[in-house]
Design a protein around this motif. Structure first.
Motif: not given
Length: 355
Positions: A2-8, A23-42
């Motif tokens: 499992a990821p830990r606090v501080g991991d990217d 009306y909204p359509k499914e094509s108005d949205m899309f799935l992507t993948t980013g990177i997040i650091r599991l840490k609140v900035p100091q």
């Protein structure tokens, strides 16, 4: 592992493509993948969470418009931003705190409130977050019966409409997240309750599972005024408004003197370029009707009282709550769009990472 606090870590996100009309359509949205650091900035008072459930709500379509176009509403209504700004869509959800710079929350807390449509969210505006204290009920309930829809139903019923024992109550969009609760509150208070819905299956749900005295499919009624006279030969004391348009016009003809109309939505009007006019407003004056709009956010101070009322109903099985759950962020756009064609059966919720 499992990821830990501080991991990217990788972070699946549902992004918004462009502003919409209609009306909204499914094509108005899309799935992507980013990177997040599991840490609140100091030095930040933000909260970092792992999202467990996200809620699909009709009000979200307002966030997809460049201009809401409703005087007085714009200042309360943020909009989604384009994906070039690298911000996901957002809405109500249930999450687990992984890291916190806010003294109100600590790692391990469960919360509900506004979060991103993504696996992990760094929440900088924490004023909407409420700590979950009661975990003997399903966590998904905090997207519905114990969250924003539940508060909406509670405020509309007890604070605005306030039906009395023996009164005649009508609920439109009655099988939805709010309507199903209002109808059951009314039955618990000894009212006569009729609901409208958009399919035979939903009508059966209202009558056979949720305890409504009667229900009808508005799509099969060619004359809504005649339909309401059939179900309310002596008129309507309290109407809980979720639809607007032709339904509201017909209801006004059938209200009793000193009746109350509690307005929390008008879903039939949300995606129209030009809203339908109401022809029978004069009945408000003729019959001394009180008609009031409201929103859940005006009643958050009653949340402890709300829990004291609703949790016993759930635990004692005095209230039935129906959810329509799908799994995976990739299915969130279809789930949201389905609200506007009545595809959902009960409260629409998306399981991101159910515990």
């Amino acid at each position: 592992m499992a990821p830990r606090v501080g991991d990217d870590v990788s972070n699946k996100q549902v992004m918004f493509r462009d502003y919409v009309t209609g009306y909204p359509k499914e094509s108005d949205m899309f799935l992507t993948t980013g990177i997040i650091r599991l840490k609140v900035p100091q030095g930040s008072d933000a909260v970092l969470v792992k999202n467990i459930y996200i809620s699909c709500d009709p009000r979200m379509q307002f966030f997809m418009r460049k201009a809401v176009g409703l005087t007085g509403y714009d200042r309360f209504t943020p909009v989604f931003v384009f994906h070039e700004n690298l911000q996901p869509m957002f809405g109500y959800g249930v999450a687990k705190v992984l890291d916190s710079g806010n003294p109100k929350f600590k790692a391990g807390d469960l919360v509900w409130g506004i979060t991103g449509w993504e696996e992990y969210s760094l929440i900088t505006k924490t004023e909407s977050l409420i700590k979950i204290q009661h975990t003997d009920v399903p966590l998904s309930y905090y997207t519905g019966i114990l969250g924003m829809p539940g508060m909406t139903a509670y405020a509309g019923f007890y604070e605005v409409g306030a039906p009395k024992k023996g009164e005649y109550v009508f609920v439109s969009a009655a099988s939805g997240a709010v309507g199903q609760l209002i109808g059951q509150f009314a039955k618990l208070e000894g009212c006569y309750v009729v609901g409208s819905a958009g399919s035979k299956e939903k009508v059966d749900l209202l009558k056979n599972k949720l305890g409504f005295d009667d229900a009808f499919n508005y799509k099969e009624e060619h004359d809504l005024n005649a339909a309401l006279k059939r179900y309310f030969p002596e008129g309507i004391d309290v109407y809980f408004e979720h639809v607007g348009g032709e339904m509201l016009d017909a209801v006004l003809l059938n209200m009793r003197h000193f009746g109350r109309i509690a307005v929390c939505g008008m879903i039939s009007q949300y995606n129209l370029d030009e809203h339908q006019g109401i022809k029978n407003l004069m009945h408000i004056g003729f019959k001394w009707i009180h008609m009031q709009g409201y929103a859940h956010r005006n009643y958050y101070h009653l949340y402890p009282k709300f829990l004291d009322t609703v949790l016993p109903f759930i635990r004692e099985k005095k209230i039935v709550y129906v959810e329509d759950a799908v799994e995976g962020l990739e299915n969130a756009p279809a789930a949201l769009v389905g609200l506007f064609s009545g595809r959902n059966f009960g409260k629409q919720v998306v399981a991101v990472a159910p515990e």
